[in-house]
Design a protein around this motif. Structure first.
Motif, mmCIF file in Angstrom:
data_model
loop_
_atom_site.group_PDB
_atom_site.id
_atom_site.type_symbol
_atom_site.label_atom_id
_atom_site.label_comp_id
_atom_site.label_asym_id
_atom_site.label_seq_id
_atom_site.Cartn_x
_atom_site.Cartn_y
_atom_site.Cartn_z
ATOM 1 N N SER A 127 -6.274 -12.773 -9.688
ATOM 2 C CA SER A 127 -5.171 -12.931 -8.741
ATOM 3 C C SER A 127 -5.478 -12.303 -7.380
ATOM 4 O O SER A 127 -5.112 -12.854 -6.340
ATOM 5 N N VAL A 128 -6.160 -11.172 -7.371
ATOM 6 C CA VAL A 128 -6.481 -10.515 -6.103
ATOM 7 C C VAL A 128 -7.444 -11.383 -5.294
ATOM 8 O O VAL A 128 -7.300 -11.526 -4.072
ATOM 9 N N ALA A 129 -8.438 -11.970 -5.953
ATOM 10 C CA ALA A 129 -9.361 -12.872 -5.261
ATOM 11 C C ALA A 129 -8.617 -14.074 -4.693
ATOM 12 O O ALA A 129 -8.918 -14.542 -3.582
ATOM 13 N N ARG A 130 -7.621 -14.580 -5.442
ATOM 14 C CA ARG A 130 -6.877 -15.737 -4.966
ATOM 15 C C ARG A 130 -6.030 -15.384 -3.745
ATOM 16 O O ARG A 130 -5.919 -16.179 -2.806
ATOM 17 N N ILE A 131 -5.424 -14.205 -3.743
ATOM 18 C CA ILE A 131 -4.634 -13.779 -2.578
ATOM 19 C C ILE A 131 -5.545 -13.634 -1.363
ATOM 20 O O ILE A 131 -5.194 -14.045 -0.250
ATOM 21 N N HIS A 132 -6.719 -13.062 -1.572
ATOM 22 C CA HIS A 132 -7.702 -12.914 -0.492
ATOM 23 C C HIS A 132 -8.062 -14.278 0.090
ATOM 24 O O HIS A 132 -8.078 -14.472 1.316
ATOM 25 N N ARG A 133 -8.328 -15.239 -0.774
ATOM 26 C CA ARG A 133 -8.651 -16.604 -0.314
ATOM 27 C C ARG A 133 -7.481 -17.234 0.413
ATOM 28 O O ARG A 133 -7.651 -17.890 1.458
ATOM 29 N N ALA A 134 -6.275 -17.019 -0.093
ATOM 30 C CA ALA A 134 -5.085 -17.585 0.533
ATOM 31 C C ALA A 134 -4.870 -17.033 1.938
ATOM 32 O O ALA A 134 -4.442 -17.756 2.849
ATOM 33 N N LEU A 135 -5.157 -15.767 2.127
ATOM 34 C CA LEU A 135 -4.981 -15.163 3.448
ATOM 35 C C LEU A 135 -5.889 -15.831 4.482
ATOM 36 O O LEU A 135 -5.450 -16.163 5.593
ATOM 37 N N GLY A 136 -7.150 -16.036 4.132
ATOM 38 C CA GLY A 136 -8.055 -16.693 5.066
ATOM 39 C C GLY A 136 -7.603 -18.100 5.395
ATOM 40 O O GLY A 136 -7.661 -18.529 6.559
ATOM 41 N N GLN A 137 -7.128 -18.833 4.395
ATOM 42 C CA GLN A 137 -6.661 -20.196 4.619
ATOM 43 C C GLN A 137 -5.430 -20.221 5.504
ATOM 44 O O GLN A 137 -5.308 -21.054 6.407
ATOM 45 N N MET A 138 -4.503 -19.292 5.247
ATOM 46 C CA MET A 138 -3.288 -19.236 6.064
ATOM 47 C C MET A 138 -3.616 -18.942 7.527
ATOM 48 O O MET A 138 -3.054 -19.553 8.440
ATOM 49 N N MET A 139 -4.535 -18.021 7.752
ATOM 50 C CA MET A 139 -4.921 -17.682 9.126
ATOM 51 C C MET A 139 -5.533 -18.890 9.832
ATOM 52 O O MET A 139 -5.192 -19.196 10.983
ATOM 53 N N LEU A 140 -6.446 -19.585 9.148
ATOM 54 C CA LEU A 140 -7.067 -20.767 9.755
ATOM 55 C C LEU A 140 -6.035 -21.828 10.094
ATOM 56 O O LEU A 140 -6.072 -22.434 11.175
ATOM 57 N N ASP A 141 -5.104 -22.081 9.191
ATOM 58 C CA ASP A 141 -4.088 -23.104 9.436
ATOM 59 C C ASP A 141 -3.210 -22.726 10.623
ATOM 60 O O ASP A 141 -2.876 -23.575 11.462
ATOM 61 N N LEU A 142 -2.838 -21.458 10.714
ATOM 62 C CA LEU A 142 -2.001 -21.021 11.830
ATOM 63 C C LEU A 142 -2.732 -21.194 13.152
ATOM 64 O O LEU A 142 -2.180 -21.720 14.129
ATOM 65 N N HIS A 143 -3.993 -20.792 13.192
ATOM 66 C CA HIS A 143 -4.737 -20.852 14.455
ATOM 67 C C HIS A 143 -5.061 -22.290 14.873
ATOM 68 O O HIS A 143 -5.079 -22.606 16.066
ATOM 69 N N THR A 144 -5.334 -23.141 13.906
ATOM 70 C CA THR A 144 -5.700 -24.514 14.260
ATOM 71 C C THR A 144 -4.481 -25.389 14.514
ATOM 72 O O THR A 144 -4.468 -26.194 15.452
ATOM 73 N N GLU A 145 -3.436 -25.227 13.711
ATOM 74 C CA GLU A 145 -2.276 -26.115 13.808
ATOM 75 C C GLU A 145 -1.256 -25.668 14.847
ATOM 76 O O GLU A 145 -0.574 -26.503 15.456
ATOM 77 N N GLU A 146 -1.153 -24.358 15.085
ATOM 78 C CA GLU A 146 -0.136 -23.870 16.018
ATOM 79 C C GLU A 146 -0.708 -23.248 17.283
ATOM 80 O O GLU A 146 -0.053 -23.247 18.314
ATOM 81 N N HIS A 147 -1.930 -22.729 17.205
ATOM 82 C CA HIS A 147 -2.509 -22.061 18.370
ATOM 83 C C HIS A 147 -3.555 -22.900 19.089
ATOM 84 O O HIS A 147 -4.073 -22.484 20.128
#
Length: 430
Positions: free
Chosen positions: A170-190
Protein backbone atom coordinates in the motif's frame (compact mmCIF):
# COMPACT_ATOMS: atom_id res chain seq x y z
CA UNK A 1 29.04 31.14 -16.11
CA UNK A 2 29.70 34.85 -15.83
CA UNK A 3 30.18 37.45 -18.55
CA UNK A 4 33.75 38.74 -18.27
CA UNK A 5 32.69 41.98 -19.96
CA UNK A 6 30.22 42.72 -17.17
CA UNK A 7 32.95 42.15 -14.57
CA UNK A 8 35.29 44.53 -16.42
CA UNK A 9 32.59 47.20 -16.60
CA UNK A 10 31.54 47.07 -12.95
CA UNK A 11 33.80 44.96 -10.73
CA UNK A 12 32.53 46.62 -7.54
CA UNK A 13 28.94 45.57 -8.28
CA UNK A 14 30.12 42.03 -9.02
CA UNK A 15 31.92 41.75 -5.70
CA UNK A 16 29.04 43.36 -3.83
CA UNK A 17 26.61 40.77 -5.22
CA UNK A 18 28.94 37.94 -4.24
CA UNK A 19 29.10 39.51 -0.79
CA UNK A 20 25.45 38.51 -0.36
CA UNK A 21 26.75 34.94 -0.58
CA UNK A 22 29.40 35.72 2.06
CA UNK A 23 32.16 35.47 -0.52
CA UNK A 24 35.26 37.71 -0.52
CA UNK A 25 35.94 40.00 -3.50
CA UNK A 26 37.24 38.05 -6.49
CA UNK A 27 37.22 40.67 -9.26
CA UNK A 28 40.87 41.76 -8.70
CA UNK A 29 42.12 38.24 -9.39
CA UNK A 30 39.74 37.76 -12.31
CA UNK A 31 40.68 41.08 -13.91
CA UNK A 32 44.41 40.42 -13.38
CA UNK A 33 44.10 37.08 -15.19
CA UNK A 34 42.01 38.72 -17.89
CA UNK A 35 44.55 41.53 -18.36
CA UNK A 36 47.43 39.05 -18.62
CA UNK A 37 45.48 36.97 -21.13
CA UNK A 38 44.60 40.02 -23.25
CA UNK A 39 48.19 41.29 -23.16
CA UNK A 40 49.39 37.94 -24.54
CA UNK A 41 46.78 38.09 -27.28
CA UNK A 42 47.87 41.65 -28.16
CA UNK A 43 51.52 40.62 -28.13
CA UNK A 44 50.76 37.65 -30.39
CA UNK A 45 48.90 39.90 -32.83
CA UNK A 46 51.77 42.42 -32.87
CA UNK A 47 54.34 39.67 -33.41
CA UNK A 48 52.17 38.19 -36.18
CA UNK A 49 52.05 41.57 -37.91
CA UNK A 50 55.82 41.92 -37.65
CA UNK A 51 56.24 38.37 -38.97
CA UNK A 52 54.04 39.14 -41.98
CA UNK A 53 55.88 42.38 -42.65
CA UNK A 54 59.30 40.72 -42.44
CA UNK A 55 58.12 37.91 -44.70
CA UNK A 56 57.08 40.38 -47.40
CA UNK A 57 60.32 42.35 -47.08
CA UNK A 58 62.32 39.11 -47.32
CA UNK A 59 60.62 38.39 -50.62
CA UNK A 60 61.58 41.81 -51.90
CA UNK A 61 65.19 41.39 -50.72
CA UNK A 62 65.47 38.02 -52.42
CA UNK A 63 64.07 39.50 -55.63
CA UNK A 64 66.73 42.17 -55.78
CA UNK A 65 69.51 39.70 -54.91
CA UNK A 66 70.33 41.12 -51.45
CA UNK A 67 71.28 37.82 -49.80
CA UNK A 68 72.47 39.36 -46.51
CA UNK A 69 69.21 41.26 -45.99
CA UNK A 70 67.22 38.21 -47.02
CA UNK A 71 68.95 36.03 -44.40
CA UNK A 72 68.43 38.69 -41.70
CA UNK A 73 64.75 38.97 -42.50
CA UNK A 74 64.32 35.20 -42.70
CA UNK A 75 65.80 34.87 -39.21
CA UNK A 76 63.44 37.61 -38.00
CA UNK A 77 60.45 35.75 -39.49
CA UNK A 78 61.52 32.58 -37.67
CA UNK A 79 61.95 34.44 -34.36
CA UNK A 80 58.57 36.16 -34.69
CA UNK A 81 56.91 32.85 -35.54
CA UNK A 82 58.25 31.38 -32.30
CA UNK A 83 57.14 34.49 -30.40
CA UNK A 84 53.61 34.19 -31.83
CA UNK A 85 53.43 30.54 -30.82
CA UNK A 86 54.70 31.33 -27.32
CA UNK A 87 52.25 34.19 -26.78
CA UNK A 88 49.34 32.12 -28.11
CA UNK A 89 50.21 29.21 -25.82
CA UNK A 90 50.43 31.52 -22.80
CA UNK A 91 47.14 33.19 -23.73
CA UNK A 92 45.44 29.78 -24.05
CA UNK A 93 46.75 28.69 -20.64
CA UNK A 94 45.55 31.93 -19.04
CA UNK A 95 42.20 31.57 -20.79
CA UNK A 96 41.81 28.08 -19.35
CA UNK A 97 42.64 29.34 -15.86
CA UNK A 98 40.19 32.21 -16.24
CA UNK A 99 37.41 29.90 -17.42
CA UNK A 100 38.05 27.49 -14.56
CA UNK A 101 37.81 30.36 -12.10
CA UNK A 102 34.63 31.75 -13.65
CA UNK A 103 33.05 28.28 -13.67
CA UNK A 104 33.69 27.96 -9.94
CA UNK A 105 31.96 31.23 -8.98
CA UNK A 106 28.25 30.96 -8.12
CA UNK A 107 25.53 33.02 -9.73
CA UNK A 108 24.89 36.59 -8.56
CA UNK A 109 21.82 37.14 -6.35
CA UNK A 110 19.34 39.64 -7.73
CA UNK A 111 18.35 42.80 -5.91
CA UNK A 112 16.06 41.96 -3.01
CA UNK A 113 17.70 38.69 -2.01
CA UNK A 114 18.49 39.07 1.72
CA UNK A 115 22.02 38.83 3.02
CA UNK A 116 22.66 35.94 5.35
CA UNK A 117 24.80 32.93 6.10
CA UNK A 118 22.40 29.98 6.25
CA UNK A 119 18.77 28.83 6.58
CA UNK A 120 18.38 30.79 9.80
CA UNK A 121 18.55 34.01 7.75
CA UNK A 122 15.86 33.04 5.22
CA UNK A 123 12.73 35.19 5.11
CA UNK A 124 9.19 33.84 5.28
CA UNK A 125 7.00 35.24 2.49
CA UNK A 126 3.73 33.51 3.30
CA UNK A 127 2.25 30.39 4.78
CA UNK A 128 -0.80 28.30 3.97
CA UNK A 129 -2.86 25.98 6.18
CA UNK A 130 -2.81 25.40 9.90
CA UNK A 131 -0.85 22.51 11.39
CA UNK A 132 -3.24 19.95 12.77
CA UNK A 133 -3.72 19.57 16.52
CA UNK A 134 -3.22 15.99 17.69
CA UNK A 135 -4.69 14.45 20.84
CA UNK A 136 -1.72 12.07 20.86
CA UNK A 137 2.00 12.44 20.20
CA UNK A 138 2.43 12.23 16.42
CA UNK A 139 5.03 9.81 15.13
CA UNK A 140 7.58 10.19 12.38
CA UNK A 141 6.65 8.48 9.12
CA UNK A 142 8.72 5.34 9.66
CA UNK A 143 7.20 4.81 13.13
CA UNK A 144 3.52 4.89 12.12
CA UNK A 145 2.00 1.45 12.67
CA UNK A 146 0.32 1.10 9.28
CA UNK A 147 3.44 2.32 7.46
CA UNK A 148 6.00 0.03 9.08
CA UNK A 149 5.11 -3.07 6.95
CA UNK A 150 5.43 -1.07 3.71
CA UNK A 151 8.67 0.84 4.40
CA UNK A 152 11.50 -1.69 4.63
CA UNK A 153 14.90 -0.21 5.43
CA UNK A 154 16.55 -3.46 6.53
CA UNK A 155 16.06 -5.23 3.20
CA UNK A 156 17.12 -2.09 1.32
CA UNK A 157 20.30 -1.94 3.40
CA UNK A 158 20.98 -5.61 2.58
CA UNK A 159 20.56 -4.81 -1.11
CA UNK A 160 22.29 -1.46 -1.37
CA UNK A 161 23.59 -0.16 1.96
CA UNK A 162 22.42 2.84 3.97
CA UNK A 163 20.14 5.64 2.74
CA UNK A 164 17.92 3.39 0.64
CA UNK A 165 14.38 2.16 1.21
CA UNK A 166 12.20 -0.63 -0.18
CA UNK A 167 8.57 0.48 -0.48
CA UNK A 168 6.01 -2.31 -0.55
CA UNK A 169 2.29 -2.87 -0.94
CA UNK A 170 0.00 0.00 0.00
CA UNK A 171 2.82 2.44 0.76
CA UNK A 172 4.38 1.83 -2.67
CA UNK A 173 0.98 2.41 -4.27
CA UNK A 174 0.49 5.73 -2.44
CA UNK A 175 3.97 6.79 -3.55
CA UNK A 176 3.11 5.97 -7.17
CA UNK A 177 -0.22 7.76 -6.89
CA UNK A 178 1.45 10.93 -5.66
CA UNK A 179 3.73 11.12 -8.69
CA UNK A 180 0.80 10.54 -11.04
CA UNK A 181 -1.33 13.17 -9.34
CA UNK A 182 1.46 15.74 -9.58
CA UNK A 183 2.00 15.05 -13.29
CA UNK A 184 -1.71 15.32 -14.05
CA UNK A 185 -2.01 18.61 -12.18
CA UNK A 186 0.99 20.16 -13.92
CA UNK A 187 0.07 18.99 -17.40
CA UNK A 188 -3.72 19.42 -17.31
CA UNK A 189 -4.02 22.59 -15.22
CA UNK A 190 -0.64 24.30 -15.31
CA UNK A 191 0.16 23.81 -18.99
CA UNK A 192 3.51 22.04 -18.59
CA UNK A 193 4.65 19.63 -21.28
CA UNK A 194 5.29 16.14 -19.89
CA UNK A 195 8.72 14.84 -20.84
CA UNK A 196 10.45 11.53 -20.17
CA UNK A 197 14.23 11.79 -20.11
CA UNK A 198 17.31 9.59 -19.71
CA UNK A 199 18.86 9.34 -16.25
CA UNK A 200 22.38 8.92 -17.66
CA UNK A 201 23.99 12.03 -19.17
CA UNK A 202 27.28 13.20 -20.62
CA UNK A 203 29.68 15.31 -18.58
CA UNK A 204 29.03 18.42 -20.66
CA UNK A 205 25.34 18.26 -19.71
CA UNK A 206 26.26 18.30 -16.01
CA UNK A 207 28.60 21.21 -16.75
CA UNK A 208 25.77 23.03 -18.51
CA UNK A 209 23.58 23.17 -15.43
CA UNK A 210 26.44 23.72 -12.98
CA UNK A 211 26.84 20.32 -11.29
CA UNK A 212 30.34 20.10 -12.78
CA UNK A 213 33.14 20.76 -12.30
CA UNK A 214 32.66 21.97 -8.72
CA UNK A 215 30.14 19.48 -7.35
CA UNK A 216 31.16 16.19 -8.89
CA UNK A 217 31.40 14.47 -5.50
CA UNK A 218 27.66 15.01 -4.99
CA UNK A 219 26.75 12.78 -7.96
CA UNK A 220 27.52 9.30 -9.25
CA UNK A 221 29.55 8.56 -12.38
CA UNK A 222 29.57 5.24 -14.18
CA UNK A 223 32.69 3.45 -15.35
CA UNK A 224 31.79 4.37 -18.93
CA UNK A 225 31.78 8.09 -18.06
CA UNK A 226 28.04 8.81 -17.89
CA UNK A 227 26.62 10.62 -14.87
CA UNK A 228 23.44 9.61 -13.03
CA UNK A 229 21.25 12.71 -12.88
CA UNK A 230 20.75 14.32 -9.45
CA UNK A 231 17.50 15.76 -10.83
CA UNK A 232 15.86 15.97 -14.25
CA UNK A 233 16.69 19.68 -14.17
CA UNK A 234 19.88 18.50 -15.88
CA UNK A 235 18.15 16.80 -18.80
CA UNK A 236 15.22 19.20 -19.22
CA UNK A 237 17.37 22.34 -19.15
CA UNK A 238 19.94 20.87 -21.53
CA UNK A 239 17.29 20.17 -24.18
CA UNK A 240 18.31 23.59 -25.55
CA UNK A 241 22.06 22.99 -25.14
CA UNK A 242 23.88 24.63 -28.06
CA UNK A 243 20.61 25.68 -29.74
CA UNK A 244 19.49 28.95 -31.31
CA UNK A 245 15.72 29.12 -30.97
CA UNK A 246 13.03 31.61 -31.90
CA UNK A 247 11.74 33.94 -29.19
CA UNK A 248 8.19 33.16 -30.34
CA UNK A 249 8.66 29.58 -29.09
CA UNK A 250 9.26 30.80 -25.52
CA UNK A 251 8.50 30.06 -22.79
CA UNK A 252 9.06 26.34 -22.96
CA UNK A 253 7.52 24.78 -19.86
CA UNK A 254 8.39 21.15 -19.14
CA UNK A 255 7.79 18.62 -16.38
CA UNK A 256 9.32 15.20 -15.81
CA UNK A 257 8.91 12.44 -13.25
CA UNK A 258 12.23 10.71 -12.82
CA UNK A 259 14.51 8.74 -10.58
CA UNK A 260 17.21 10.95 -9.05
CA UNK A 261 20.58 9.96 -7.58
CA UNK A 262 22.70 11.88 -5.08
CA UNK A 263 25.71 10.80 -3.08
CA UNK A 264 24.77 13.12 -0.19
CA UNK A 265 28.51 13.63 0.27
CA UNK A 266 28.08 16.62 2.56
CA UNK A 267 25.26 15.25 4.71
CA UNK A 268 27.01 12.81 7.01
CA UNK A 269 24.96 12.38 10.16
CA UNK A 270 21.96 14.33 8.82
CA UNK A 271 18.49 12.75 8.59
CA UNK A 272 19.82 9.22 8.85
CA UNK A 273 16.48 7.85 10.09
CA UNK A 274 13.62 7.26 7.69
CA UNK A 275 13.51 8.22 4.02
CA UNK A 276 13.93 11.99 4.19
CA UNK A 277 17.44 11.97 2.71
CA UNK A 278 18.16 9.12 0.28
CA UNK A 279 20.72 8.25 -2.37
CA UNK A 280 17.92 7.30 -4.80
CA UNK A 281 14.55 9.04 -4.88
CA UNK A 282 11.85 10.27 -7.23
CA UNK A 283 10.99 13.82 -8.10
CA UNK A 284 8.55 15.60 -10.36
CA UNK A 285 10.68 18.42 -11.75
CA UNK A 286 9.57 21.59 -13.54
CA UNK A 287 11.83 23.54 -15.91
CA UNK A 288 11.10 26.69 -17.90
CA UNK A 289 13.18 28.17 -20.71
CA UNK A 290 12.24 31.79 -21.27
CA UNK A 291 13.56 35.15 -22.47
CA UNK A 292 15.30 37.90 -20.56
CA UNK A 293 12.16 39.96 -19.98
CA UNK A 294 9.94 37.30 -18.41
CA UNK A 295 12.22 35.42 -16.05
CA UNK A 296 10.92 36.84 -12.77
CA UNK A 297 7.27 36.49 -13.79
CA UNK A 298 7.98 32.87 -14.70
CA UNK A 299 9.58 32.36 -11.29
CA UNK A 300 6.43 33.54 -9.53
CA UNK A 301 4.33 31.30 -11.76
CA UNK A 302 6.47 28.23 -11.11
CA UNK A 303 6.35 28.84 -7.37
CA UNK A 304 2.56 28.85 -7.54
CA UNK A 305 2.58 25.58 -9.50
CA UNK A 306 4.55 23.92 -6.69
CA UNK A 307 2.39 25.49 -3.98
CA UNK A 308 -0.74 24.21 -5.74
CA UNK A 309 0.37 20.60 -5.23
CA UNK A 310 0.63 21.08 -1.48
CA UNK A 311 -2.71 22.88 -1.34
CA UNK A 312 -4.39 20.14 -3.39
CA UNK A 313 -3.12 17.64 -0.81
CA UNK A 314 -4.15 19.82 2.12
CA UNK A 315 -0.60 19.98 3.51
CA UNK A 316 0.33 23.08 5.55
CA UNK A 317 3.42 24.82 4.23
CA UNK A 318 5.35 28.06 4.22
CA UNK A 319 7.15 29.78 1.35
CA UNK A 320 10.62 31.08 2.13
CA UNK A 321 12.85 33.55 0.30
CA UNK A 322 16.36 32.17 0.64
CA UNK A 323 19.19 34.41 1.75
CA UNK A 324 22.34 34.65 -0.34
CA UNK A 325 24.28 32.21 1.81
CA UNK A 326 21.65 29.46 1.52
CA UNK A 327 20.98 29.60 -2.23
CA UNK A 328 22.15 26.97 -4.67
CA UNK A 329 25.16 27.53 -6.91
CA UNK A 330 23.22 28.43 -10.08
CA UNK A 331 20.38 30.49 -8.59
CA UNK A 332 19.81 34.22 -8.65
CA UNK A 333 16.73 33.94 -6.43
CA UNK A 334 15.15 30.90 -4.77
CA UNK A 335 11.85 30.19 -3.08
CA UNK A 336 11.85 27.14 -0.81
CA UNK A 337 8.55 25.50 0.06
CA UNK A 338 8.65 23.92 3.50
CA UNK A 339 5.94 21.43 4.45
CA UNK A 340 4.80 20.84 8.02
CA UNK A 341 5.94 17.48 9.42
CA UNK A 342 4.15 16.83 12.72
CA UNK A 343 6.44 13.90 13.54
CA UNK A 344 9.37 16.33 13.64
CA UNK A 345 7.25 19.26 14.84
CA UNK A 346 8.82 21.51 12.23
CA UNK A 347 8.70 22.66 8.63
CA UNK A 348 11.02 20.86 6.19
CA UNK A 349 11.98 21.69 2.62
CA UNK A 350 9.95 19.89 -0.04
CA UNK A 351 10.65 22.10 -3.07
CA UNK A 352 13.16 24.70 -4.25
CA UNK A 353 12.14 26.97 -7.11
CA UNK A 354 15.04 28.90 -8.63
CA UNK A 355 15.51 31.53 -11.31
CA UNK A 356 18.99 31.24 -12.85
CA UNK A 357 18.94 34.10 -15.37
CA UNK A 358 21.37 33.43 -18.21
CA UNK A 359 23.93 31.71 -15.93
CA UNK A 360 23.24 28.18 -17.18
CA UNK A 361 22.60 29.34 -20.75
CA UNK A 362 26.12 30.77 -21.02
CA UNK A 363 27.53 27.42 -19.99
CA UNK A 364 25.25 25.64 -22.51
CA UNK A 365 25.56 28.30 -25.25
CA UNK A 366 21.75 28.30 -25.52
CA UNK A 367 20.37 31.41 -27.22
CA UNK A 368 17.22 32.81 -28.80
CA UNK A 369 16.67 35.10 -31.77
CA UNK A 370 14.68 38.21 -30.67
CA UNK A 371 11.46 38.81 -32.58
CA UNK A 372 12.33 42.50 -32.86
CA UNK A 373 15.61 41.67 -34.55
CA UNK A 374 19.15 42.18 -33.36
CA UNK A 375 21.80 39.73 -32.29
CA UNK A 376 20.88 36.52 -30.47
CA UNK A 377 20.59 36.62 -26.68
CA UNK A 378 21.06 33.94 -24.07
CA UNK A 379 17.89 32.24 -22.83
CA UNK A 380 16.97 32.42 -19.16
CA UNK A 381 16.33 29.21 -17.23
CA UNK A 382 14.27 28.20 -14.18
CA UNK A 383 13.81 24.97 -12.29
CA UNK A 384 11.73 23.78 -9.38
CA UNK A 385 10.50 20.63 -7.67
CA UNK A 386 6.86 20.00 -8.19
CA UNK A 387 7.34 18.06 -5.84
CA UNK A 388 9.88 15.65 -4.32
CA UNK A 389 7.69 12.52 -4.29
CA UNK A 390 9.26 10.77 -1.30
CA UNK A 391 9.10 13.83 0.91
CA UNK A 392 5.50 14.36 -0.12
CA UNK A 393 4.76 10.78 0.88
CA UNK A 394 6.31 11.49 4.30
CA UNK A 395 4.15 14.61 4.71
CA UNK A 396 0.94 12.82 3.68
CA UNK A 397 1.57 9.97 6.09
CA UNK A 398 2.55 12.13 9.05
CA UNK A 399 -0.23 14.69 8.64
CA UNK A 400 -2.88 12.03 8.13
CA UNK A 401 -1.87 9.66 10.93
CA UNK A 402 -4.40 8.58 13.57
CA UNK A 403 -4.00 7.39 17.14
CA UNK A 404 -4.49 3.72 16.19
CA UNK A 405 -1.68 3.86 13.62
CA UNK A 406 -3.94 4.21 10.57
CA UNK A 407 -3.64 7.09 8.09
CA UNK A 408 -6.37 9.19 6.49
CA UNK A 409 -5.35 10.03 2.93
CA UNK A 410 -5.96 13.33 1.08
CA UNK A 411 -9.08 13.49 -1.08
CA UNK A 412 -6.98 14.39 -4.12
CA UNK A 413 -5.39 10.92 -4.00
CA UNK A 414 -8.62 8.92 -3.78
CA UNK A 415 -9.16 8.65 -7.58
CA UNK A 416 -5.58 7.35 -7.99
CA UNK A 417 -6.15 4.67 -5.33
CA UNK A 418 -9.28 3.14 -6.79
CA UNK A 419 -11.49 5.13 -4.42
CA UNK A 420 -9.63 3.96 -1.30
CA UNK A 421 -9.43 6.65 1.37
CA UNK A 422 -7.41 5.24 4.25
CA UNK A 423 -4.47 3.13 5.22
CA UNK A 424 -5.91 1.00 8.01
CA UNK A 425 -4.02 0.01 11.15
CA UNK A 426 -2.76 -3.19 9.45
CA UNK A 427 -1.43 -1.29 6.44
CA UNK A 428 -4.22 -2.10 3.97
CA UNK A 429 -5.83 0.44 1.67
CA UNK A 430 -9.53 0.61 2.46
Amino acid sequence: MHDIRAIRENPAAFDAALGLRNMPPVSPEILSLDADRRSRITAAEAAQAEQNKASKEAGVAKGRGDDAEFERLRALVSAKKEEVAQMQAEAAALDERLNEMLQGIPNLPIEGVPAGADENDNVEIRRWGEPRSFDFTPREHYEIGSVVPGMDFETAAKLSGSRFVLLKGSVARIHRALGQMMLDLHTEEHGLNETWTPVLVLSRMMEGTGQLPKFGEDSYQTREGWWLIPTSEVTLTNTVHGDLIEQASLPRRMVAHSQCFRSEAGSAGRDTSGMLRQHQFEKVEMVSITDAENGMAEHARMTRCAEAVLERLGLPYRTMLLCGGDMGFGARITHDLEVWLPGQNRYREISSVSYCGDFQARRMNARYRPEAGGKPEFVHTLNGSGLAVGRTLIAVLENGQQADGSVDLPEALHPYLGGKTRLDAEGRLV
